[in-house]
Design an enzyme around this catalytic site. Structure first.
Site, PDB file in Angstrom:
ATOM      1  N   GLY A  11       7.624  36.343  47.786  1.00 14.59           N
ATOM      2  CA  GLY A  11       6.357  35.706  47.121  1.00 14.59           C
ATOM      3  C   GLY A  11       5.215  35.962  48.060  1.00 14.59           C
ATOM      4  O   GLY A  11       5.196  36.085  49.158  1.00 14.59           O
ATOM      5  N   VAL A  23      -4.212  44.592  60.375  1.00 16.93           N
ATOM      6  CA  VAL A  23      -3.603  46.003  60.853  1.00 16.93           C
ATOM      7  C   VAL A  23      -4.293  47.274  60.763  1.00 16.93           C
ATOM      8  O   VAL A  23      -4.326  47.955  61.581  1.00 16.93           O
ATOM      9  CB  VAL A  23      -2.223  45.746  60.147  1.00 16.93           C
ATOM     10  CG1 VAL A  23      -1.477  47.278  60.404  1.00 16.93           C
ATOM     11  CG2 VAL A  23      -1.442  44.588  60.343  1.00 16.93           C
ATOM     12  N   ARG A  72      10.248  41.673  44.379  1.00 14.78           N
ATOM     13  CA  ARG A  72      11.524  41.554  44.728  1.00 14.78           C
ATOM     14  C   ARG A  72      12.288  42.794  44.388  1.00 14.78           C
ATOM     15  O   ARG A  72      12.544  43.057  43.074  1.00 14.78           O
ATOM     16  CB  ARG A  72      12.135  40.193  44.436  1.00 14.78           C
ATOM     17  CG  ARG A  72      11.330  39.068  45.072  1.00 14.78           C
ATOM     18  CD  ARG A  72      12.054  37.701  44.855  1.00 14.78           C
ATOM     19  NE  ARG A  72      11.338  36.563  45.575  1.00 14.78           N
ATOM     20  CZ  ARG A  72      10.464  35.868  45.016  1.00 14.78           C
ATOM     21  NH1 ARG A  72      10.435  35.760  43.818  1.00 14.78           N
ATOM     22  NH2 ARG A  72       9.855  34.838  45.628  1.00 14.78           N
ATOM     23  N   ASP A 103      12.255  35.908  55.419  1.00 18.43           N
ATOM     24  CA  ASP A 103      13.606  36.443  56.005  1.00 18.43           C
ATOM     25  C   ASP A 103      14.480  37.442  55.239  1.00 18.43           C
ATOM     26  O   ASP A 103      15.006  38.361  55.792  1.00 18.43           O
ATOM     27  CB  ASP A 103      14.491  35.346  56.414  1.00 18.43           C
ATOM     28  CG  ASP A 103      14.850  34.521  55.389  1.00 18.43           C
ATOM     29  OD1 ASP A 103      14.317  34.412  54.173  1.00 18.43           O
ATOM     30  OD2 ASP A 103      16.178  33.687  55.385  1.00 18.43           O
ATOM     31  N   THR A 126       4.698  33.613  54.097  1.00 20.28           N
ATOM     32  CA  THR A 126       5.210  32.960  52.896  1.00 20.28           C
ATOM     33  C   THR A 126       4.799  31.305  52.930  1.00 20.28           C
ATOM     34  O   THR A 126       4.581  30.792  54.044  1.00 20.28           O
ATOM     35  CB  THR A 126       6.940  32.727  53.157  1.00 20.28           C
ATOM     36  OG1 THR A 126       7.472  31.583  52.154  1.00 20.28           O
ATOM     37  CG2 THR A 126       7.366  32.194  54.330  1.00 20.28           C
ATOM     38  N   ILE A 127       4.619  30.918  51.824  1.00 21.93           N
ATOM     39  CA  ILE A 127       3.984  29.505  51.860  1.00 21.93           C
ATOM     40  C   ILE A 127       4.939  28.420  52.001  1.00 21.93           C
ATOM     41  O   ILE A 127       4.625  27.337  52.649  1.00 21.93           O
ATOM     42  CB  ILE A 127       3.474  28.927  50.615  1.00 21.93           C
ATOM     43  CG1 ILE A 127       4.748  28.903  49.395  1.00 21.93           C
ATOM     44  CG2 ILE A 127       2.423  30.059  49.808  1.00 21.93           C
ATOM     45  CD1 ILE A 127       4.202  28.283  48.119  1.00 21.93           C
ATOM     46  N   ASP A 128       6.402  28.793  52.481  1.00 20.54           N
ATOM     47  CA  ASP A 128       7.512  27.907  52.705  1.00 20.54           C
ATOM     48  C   ASP A 128       7.554  27.359  54.089  1.00 20.54           C
ATOM     49  O   ASP A 128       8.124  26.028  54.268  1.00 20.54           O
ATOM     50  CB  ASP A 128       8.731  28.350  52.160  1.00 20.54           C
ATOM     51  CG  ASP A 128       8.733  28.749  50.660  1.00 20.54           C
ATOM     52  OD1 ASP A 128       8.001  28.236  49.864  1.00 20.54           O
ATOM     53  OD2 ASP A 128       9.639  29.544  50.376  1.00 20.54           O
ATOM     54  N   ASP A 130       9.359  28.447  56.460  1.00 19.92           N
ATOM     55  CA  ASP A 130      10.862  28.387  56.542  1.00 19.92           C
ATOM     56  C   ASP A 130      11.455  29.577  57.325  1.00 19.92           C
ATOM     57  O   ASP A 130      12.642  29.937  57.296  1.00 19.92           O
ATOM     58  CB  ASP A 130      11.611  28.466  55.036  1.00 19.92           C
ATOM     59  CG  ASP A 130      11.599  29.581  54.296  1.00 19.92           C
ATOM     60  OD1 ASP A 130      10.446  30.460  54.627  1.00 19.92           O
ATOM     61  OD2 ASP A 130      11.959  29.864  53.367  1.00 19.92           O
ATOM     62  N   ARG A 172      11.270  26.141  48.500  1.00 25.18           N
ATOM     63  CA  ARG A 172      12.629  26.499  48.570  1.00 25.18           C
ATOM     64  C   ARG A 172      13.540  25.397  49.267  1.00 25.18           C
ATOM     65  O   ARG A 172      13.497  24.148  48.641  1.00 25.18           O
ATOM     66  CB  ARG A 172      12.917  27.863  49.005  1.00 25.18           C
ATOM     67  CG  ARG A 172      12.280  29.075  48.296  1.00 25.18           C
ATOM     68  CD  ARG A 172      13.138  30.316  48.988  1.00 25.18           C
ATOM     69  NE  ARG A 172      12.118  31.219  48.265  1.00 25.18           N
ATOM     70  CZ  ARG A 172      12.715  32.075  47.450  1.00 25.18           C
ATOM     71  NH1 ARG A 172      13.852  31.659  46.487  1.00 25.18           N
ATOM     72  NH2 ARG A 172      11.975  33.167  46.838  1.00 25.18           N
TER      73      ARG A 172
HETATM   74  N1  LIG Z   1      20.029  41.412  52.785  1.00 23.65           N
HETATM   75  C1  LIG Z   1      19.371  42.164  52.447  1.00 23.65           C
HETATM   76  N2  LIG Z   1      19.218  43.289  52.643  1.00 23.65           N
HETATM   77  C2  LIG Z   1      18.437  44.257  52.218  1.00 23.65           C
HETATM   78  N3  LIG Z   1      17.285  43.975  51.720  1.00 23.65           N
HETATM   79  C3  LIG Z   1      16.981  42.702  51.385  1.00 23.65           C
HETATM   80  C4  LIG Z   1      18.287  41.660  51.735  1.00 23.65           C
HETATM   81  N4  LIG Z   1      17.645  40.576  51.260  1.00 23.65           N
HETATM   82  C5  LIG Z   1      16.449  40.656  50.916  1.00 23.65           C
HETATM   83  N5  LIG Z   1      16.003  42.000  50.812  1.00 23.65           N
HETATM   84  C6  LIG Z   1      14.875  42.660  50.290  1.00 23.65           C
HETATM   85  O1  LIG Z   1      13.781  41.829  50.534  1.00 23.65           O
HETATM   86  C7  LIG Z   1      13.062  41.319  49.416  1.00 23.65           C
HETATM   87  C8  LIG Z   1      12.378  40.161  49.395  1.00 23.65           C
HETATM   88  O2  LIG Z   1      13.428  39.050  49.842  1.00 23.65           O
HETATM   89  P1  LIG Z   1      13.422  37.324  49.172  1.00 23.65           P
HETATM   90  O3  LIG Z   1      14.404  36.736  49.772  1.00 23.65           O
HETATM   91  O4  LIG Z   1      13.250  37.378  47.979  1.00 23.65           O
HETATM   92  O5  LIG Z   1      11.974  37.140  49.851  1.00 23.65           O
HETATM   93  P2  LIG Z   1      11.494  36.779  51.358  1.00 23.65           P
HETATM   94  O6  LIG Z   1      11.065  37.914  52.036  1.00 23.65           O
HETATM   95  O7  LIG Z   1      10.245  35.992  51.115  1.00 23.65           O
HETATM   96  O8  LIG Z   1      12.501  35.970  51.902  1.00 23.65           O
HETATM   97  C9  LIG Z   1      14.404  41.273  48.301  1.00 23.65           C
HETATM   98  O9  LIG Z   1      13.953  41.646  46.907  1.00 23.65           O
HETATM   99  C10 LIG Z   1      14.979  42.754  48.811  1.00 23.65           C
HETATM  100  O10 LIG Z   1      14.395  43.724  48.353  1.00 23.65           O
HETATM  101  O1  LIG Z   2       7.363  33.149  42.291  1.00 23.60           O
HETATM  102  P1  LIG Z   2       8.705  32.982  41.681  1.00 23.60           P
HETATM  103  O2  LIG Z   2       9.705  34.012  41.592  1.00 23.60           O
HETATM  104  O3  LIG Z   2       8.606  31.922  40.776  1.00 23.60           O
HETATM  105  O4  LIG Z   2       9.379  31.975  42.929  1.00 23.60           O
HETATM  106  C1  LIG Z   2       9.047  30.753  43.482  1.00 23.60           C
HETATM  107  C2  LIG Z   2       9.643  30.501  44.987  1.00 23.60           C
HETATM  108  O5  LIG Z   2       8.772  31.393  45.629  1.00 23.60           O
HETATM  109  C3  LIG Z   2       8.240  30.626  46.753  1.00 23.60           C
HETATM  110  O6  LIG Z   2       6.741  29.941  46.244  1.00 23.60           O
HETATM  111  C4  LIG Z   2       7.765  31.340  47.863  1.00 23.60           C
HETATM  112  O7  LIG Z   2       9.064  31.913  48.553  1.00 23.60           O
HETATM  113  P2  LIG Z   2       9.203  33.270  49.311  1.00 23.60           P
HETATM  114  O8  LIG Z   2       7.907  33.334  50.204  1.00 23.60           O
HETATM  115  O9  LIG Z   2      10.496  32.995  49.932  1.00 23.60           O
HETATM  116  O10 LIG Z   2       9.293  34.516  48.403  1.00 23.60           O
HETATM  117  C5  LIG Z   2       8.997  29.370  46.830  1.00 23.60           C
HETATM  118  O11 LIG Z   2       8.332  27.994  47.460  1.00 23.60           O
HETATM  119  C6  LIG Z   2       9.487  29.122  45.479  1.00 23.60           C
HETATM  120  O12 LIG Z   2      10.607  28.498  45.297  1.00 23.60           O
HETATM  121 MG   LIG Z   3      11.830  33.233  51.786  1.00 22.50          MG
END
Ligand SMILES: Nc1ncnc2c1ncn2[C@@H]1O[C@H](COP(=O)(O)OP(=O)(O)O)[C@@H](O)[C@H]1O
Ligand SMILES: O=P(O)(O)OC[C@H]1O[C@](O)(COP(=O)(O)O)[C@@H](O)[C@@H]1O
Ligand SMILES: [Mg+2]
Length: 320
Positions: A11, A23, A72, A103, A126-128, A130, A172
């Site tokens: 997100g 950067v 994603r 993460d 991330t805004i969360d 977390d 989340r």
């Molecule tokens: N276990 C993993 N192994 C490899 N790539 C991953 C894994 N989990 C997530 N990713 C990659 O990172 C992207 C973002 O992860 P996501 O969990 O949606 O958001 P965030 O990074 O905000 O937590 C995923 O769409 C995928 O491309």
């Molecule tokens: O933009 P989407 O796909 O509707 O996802 C919504 C989710 O993304 C967030 O806005 C941000 O989450 P991430 O930074 O982990 O992607 C959460 O707060 C929310 O649950």
């Molecule tokens: Mg996240």
């Protein structure tokens, strides 16, 4: 290291652009070439990799969203997909990578390092809020302020109609946005995933407030708690006041970053670049107790962020 790539993943969050700017401008100072990768790992796979010039990042520090776009790509969990993406980076001569995301994005980055030797540094975006290893993530403060603005507006109409409002906010599985918007906004109740609180207790609090001639109630509900409309239905059976539900949604993710987020993003962006220059890899930058820190990137998923029960109890105490 002469060539570094940068991407945003997961997100988007306000302040990502500020970090990209920091950067890239640092790289300019060190005569290092920067490459932007569009759409996170999706663009890495599809070779959407382009030279980032200082002009590309000029005037973006205050712009929400991400100029690099975000996406994603669940397929990035497959080794063969990562191999293809890494080969694209190597063809451009890119040796180091800055990953701005959460993460999930860090897990992908870590695997790129372990399997293909790409040096990676993660920036928490991330805004969360977390992500373990940093007190604040980039974008969290801006979102908190957006929620506070909404709380004030809702209070006006809630008072005028003497209603009970349930305001659903993002996060989340993390209750930080809900808890601290409740605390700062003077809300009259908060439901977060980290603390079990029954609808019965919430109803009793609302009845107590109303017995004191309070005009309205604003209850902040973290999305991780469950369906807000189901909660409203259950609550309706226990109180006499009229209930309305507002789901703030993606309004929470847009707009210009606050000063706090811009300073945080600038410091984190600069530090991430320095770390790559120092030959570091497999790490994330964070800010703890107002100091820049680093952790192994795996720290982000091996540890959980903790809610402060003291802050929760204080918010509850003052919500009556
Ligand atoms: N276990 C993993 N192994 C490899 N790539 C991953 C894994 N989990 C997530 N990713 C990659 O990172 C992207 C973002 O992860 P996501 O969990 O949606 O958001 P965030 O990074 O905000 O937590 C995923 O769409 C995928 O491309
Ligand atoms: O933009 P989407 O796909 O509707 O996802 C919504 C989710 O993304 C967030 O806005 C941000 O989450 P991430 O930074 O982990 O992607 C959460 O707060 C929310 O649950
Ligand atoms: Mg996240």
């Amino acid at each position: 290291m002469k060539k570094i790539g940068i991407l945003t993943s997961g997100g988007d969050s306000p302040g990502m652009n500020t970090a990209i700017r920091a950067v890239t401008k640092m790289a300019m100072n060190y005569n290092c070439e920067m490459y932007g990768i569009k759409r996170g790992y999706k663009g890495m796979l599809n070779d959407e990799i382009f030279k980032l010039n200082p002009l590309d990042v000029s005037g973006i520090a205050d712009r929400g969203g991400t100029i690099l776009l975000s996406a994603r790509l669940p397929e990035f969990k497959q080794p063969e997909v990562r191999a293809k993406a890494a080969a694209n980076l190597k063809r451009h001569g890119i040796e180091g990578l800055v990953v701005i995301g959460g993460d999930g994005s860090y897990r992908g980055a870590d695997l790129l390092f372990r399997e293909h030797g790409i040096k990676v540094v993660g920036i928490p975006g991330t805004i969360d809020n977390d992500i373990a290893g940093t007190d604040y993530t980039i974008g969290y403060d801006t979102t908190l302020n957006i929620i506070l603005d909404a709380v004030s507006r809702i209070r006006d109409t809630a008072n005028s109609h003497e209603r009970t409002y349930l305001l659903e906010v993002m996060g989340r599985d993390c209750g930080d946005l809900a808890l601290y918007s409740a605390m700062a906004g003077g809300a009259n109740g908060v439901l977060i995933p980290e603390v079990n609180r029954s609808i019965d207790e919430l109803a009793e609090d609302i009845k107590e407030r109303r017995s004191q001639r309070k005009l309205s109630d604003i209850i902040i509900v973290a999305e991780g708690v469950g369906h807000v409309f189901d909660i409203a239905k259950e609550l309706k059976e226990k109180i006499n006041t009229e209930i309305r539900v507002t789901v703030l949604g993606h309004i929470q993710r847009g707009g210009s970053p606050t000063a706090f987020d811009r300073v945080l993003a600038t410091r984190m962006g600069a530090r991430a670049f320095e770390l790559l220059m120092e030959g570091e890899s497999g790490i994330m930058v964070g800010m703890e107790n107002n100091k820049m820190v680093t952790h192994a990137i795996s720290y982000a998923w091996e540890n959980k962020t903790n809610i402060s029960l003291d802050d929760y109890n204080l918010t509850h105490l003052l919500s009556i």
